[in-house]
Motif scaffolding. Sequence first.
Motif, PDB file in Angstrom:
ATOM      1  N   MET A   1      -4.955 -26.094  21.247  1.00 51.19           N
ATOM      2  CA  MET A   1      -5.211 -27.198  21.954  1.00 51.19           C
ATOM      3  C   MET A   1      -5.023 -28.572  20.988  1.00 51.19           C
ATOM      4  N   GLU A   2      -5.074 -28.244  19.758  1.00 43.35           N
ATOM      5  CA  GLU A   2      -4.625 -29.313  18.475  1.00 43.35           C
ATOM      6  C   GLU A   2      -3.525 -29.843  18.919  1.00 43.35           C
ATOM      7  N   GLU A   3      -2.444 -29.046  19.108  1.00 43.71           N
ATOM      8  CA  GLU A   3      -1.204 -29.640  19.282  1.00 43.71           C
ATOM      9  C   GLU A   3      -1.065 -30.584  20.640  1.00 43.71           C
ATOM     10  N   PHE A   4      -1.985 -30.205  21.515  1.00 41.95           N
ATOM     11  CA  PHE A   4      -1.840 -30.978  22.611  1.00 41.95           C
ATOM     12  C   PHE A   4      -2.546 -32.262  22.190  1.00 41.95           C
ATOM     13  N   SER A   5      -3.810 -32.367  21.657  1.00 42.01           N
ATOM     14  CA  SER A   5      -4.287 -33.584  21.470  1.00 42.01           C
ATOM     15  C   SER A   5      -3.350 -34.354  20.471  1.00 42.01           C
ATOM     16  N   ASN A   6      -2.717 -33.893  19.364  1.00 39.01           N
ATOM     17  CA  ASN A   6      -1.858 -34.582  18.439  1.00 39.01           C
ATOM     18  C   ASN A   6      -0.625 -35.062  19.351  1.00 39.01           C
ATOM     19  N   LEU A   7      -0.099 -34.643  20.237  1.00 31.29           N
ATOM     20  CA  LEU A   7       0.911 -35.005  21.090  1.00 31.29           C
ATOM     21  C   LEU A   7       0.582 -35.845  22.046  1.00 31.29           C
ATOM     22  N   TRP A   9      -2.177 -38.226  21.097  1.00 28.46           N
ATOM     23  CA  TRP A   9      -2.183 -39.288  20.519  1.00 28.46           C
ATOM     24  C   TRP A   9      -0.949 -39.915  20.045  1.00 28.46           C
ATOM     25  N   HIS A  10      -0.103 -39.061  19.891  1.00 24.29           N
ATOM     26  CA  HIS A  10       1.268 -39.507  19.427  1.00 24.29           C
ATOM     27  C   HIS A  10       1.925 -40.640  20.536  1.00 24.29           C
ATOM     28  N   ASN A  11       1.593 -40.140  21.806  1.00 21.86           N
ATOM     29  CA  ASN A  11       2.199 -40.885  22.958  1.00 21.86           C
ATOM     30  C   ASN A  11       1.339 -41.927  22.977  1.00 21.86           C
ATOM     31  N   ILE A  12       0.068 -42.055  22.926  1.00 21.91           N
ATOM     32  CA  ILE A  12      -0.556 -43.378  22.842  1.00 21.91           C
ATOM     33  C   ILE A  12      -0.297 -44.226  21.635  1.00 21.91           C
ATOM     34  N   GLU A  13       0.065 -43.905  20.807  1.00 28.00           N
ATOM     35  CA  GLU A  13       0.617 -44.735  19.472  1.00 28.00           C
ATOM     36  C   GLU A  13       2.091 -45.552  20.096  1.00 28.00           C
ATOM     37  N   ILE A  14       2.904 -44.588  20.639  1.00 27.76           N
ATOM     38  CA  ILE A  14       3.931 -45.220  21.054  1.00 27.76           C
ATOM     39  C   ILE A  14       3.979 -46.129  22.019  1.00 27.76           C
ATOM     40  N   VAL A  15       3.132 -46.128  23.105  1.00 30.05           N
ATOM     41  CA  VAL A  15       2.939 -46.860  24.220  1.00 30.05           C
ATOM     42  C   VAL A  15       2.161 -48.028  23.669  1.00 30.05           C
ATOM     43  N   LEU A  39       7.557 -39.218  27.638  1.00 31.58           N
ATOM     44  CA  LEU A  39       6.619 -39.548  28.828  1.00 31.58           C
ATOM     45  C   LEU A  39       6.613 -38.230  29.662  1.00 31.58           C
ATOM     46  N   ASN A  40       7.975 -37.934  30.229  1.00 33.99           N
ATOM     47  CA  ASN A  40       8.065 -36.746  30.986  1.00 33.99           C
ATOM     48  C   ASN A  40       7.634 -35.383  30.506  1.00 33.99           C
ATOM     49  N   GLN A  41       7.610 -35.149  29.298  1.00 37.60           N
ATOM     50  CA  GLN A  41       7.141 -34.172  28.577  1.00 37.60           C
ATOM     51  C   GLN A  41       5.680 -33.963  28.624  1.00 37.60           C
ATOM     52  N   MET A  42       5.057 -35.265  28.326  1.00 34.91           N
ATOM     53  CA  MET A  42       3.465 -35.394  28.402  1.00 34.91           C
ATOM     54  C   MET A  42       2.781 -35.214  29.782  1.00 34.91           C
ATOM     55  N   ILE A  43       3.478 -35.862  30.769  1.00 39.22           N
ATOM     56  CA  ILE A  43       2.999 -35.821  32.053  1.00 39.22           C
ATOM     57  C   ILE A  43       3.277 -34.237  32.539  1.00 39.22           C
ATOM     58  N   THR A  44       4.519 -33.681  32.423  1.00 42.23           N
ATOM     59  CA  THR A  44       4.895 -32.396  32.792  1.00 42.23           C
ATOM     60  C   THR A  44       3.634 -31.499  32.411  1.00 42.23           C
ATOM     61  N   SER A  45       3.276 -31.671  30.887  1.00 43.64           N
ATOM     62  CA  SER A  45       2.180 -31.008  30.334  1.00 43.64           C
ATOM     63  C   SER A  45       0.983 -30.981  30.787  1.00 43.64           C
ATOM     64  N   ILE A  46       0.693 -32.285  31.057  1.00 41.17           N
ATOM     65  CA  ILE A  46      -0.675 -32.359  31.663  1.00 41.17           C
ATOM     66  C   ILE A  46      -0.933 -31.732  33.107  1.00 41.17           C
ATOM     67  N   PHE A  47       0.066 -32.049  33.938  1.00 41.21           N
ATOM     68  CA  PHE A  47      -0.050 -31.315  35.294  1.00 41.21           C
ATOM     69  C   PHE A  47      -0.006 -29.665  35.189  1.00 41.21           C
ATOM     70  N   ILE A  94      -4.856 -43.432  31.636  1.00 40.78           N
ATOM     71  CA  ILE A  94      -4.864 -42.067  31.942  1.00 40.78           C
ATOM     72  C   ILE A  94      -4.831 -41.284  30.648  1.00 40.78           C
ATOM     73  N   TYR A  95      -4.309 -41.701  29.484  1.00 41.39           N
ATOM     74  CA  TYR A  95      -4.290 -41.044  28.466  1.00 41.39           C
ATOM     75  C   TYR A  95      -5.423 -40.959  27.728  1.00 41.39           C
ATOM     76  N   GLY A  96      -6.324 -42.154  27.717  1.00 38.75           N
ATOM     77  CA  GLY A  96      -7.454 -42.506  27.132  1.00 38.75           C
ATOM     78  C   GLY A  96      -8.483 -41.545  27.957  1.00 38.75           C
ATOM     79  N   TYR A  97      -8.606 -41.359  29.174  1.00 34.31           N
ATOM     80  CA  TYR A  97      -9.472 -40.746  29.951  1.00 34.31           C
ATOM     81  C   TYR A  97      -9.310 -39.075  29.432  1.00 34.31           C
TER      82      TYR A  97
END
Length: 113
Positions: A1-7, A9-15, A39-47, A94-97
Amino acid sequence: MEEFSNLLWHNIEIVQCICNKIENQEAYIEDIRGYLPSLNQMITSIFTNMQQGQISLELNQGFIIQALNDILYGIENEDSVFLLDVLRYGLLEIYGYISSELQSEGCYESVNI
């Protein structure tokens, strides 16, 4: 899960970086276009994690889809004001939530990307 969390936060920083460029009236179109695969990878992972029951979030999938459509509209029309709004009050919300829910519910052990 730490990988997901890091991913996440990385997306948050980019945005946030893209938002700052838009606010400062700097060139941002190439940055946002370059971010689309992530973005596609992150949303796919979330869903995927939500559908598999690995994370339990009360996320309105329609809101996510609308935010993605709005991002595409903003890019296609090079509408920086619209794009800034959807990035700040759509995608970053969304990312923050997700980040706060994962931290508060201790979901770290169950999520895979």
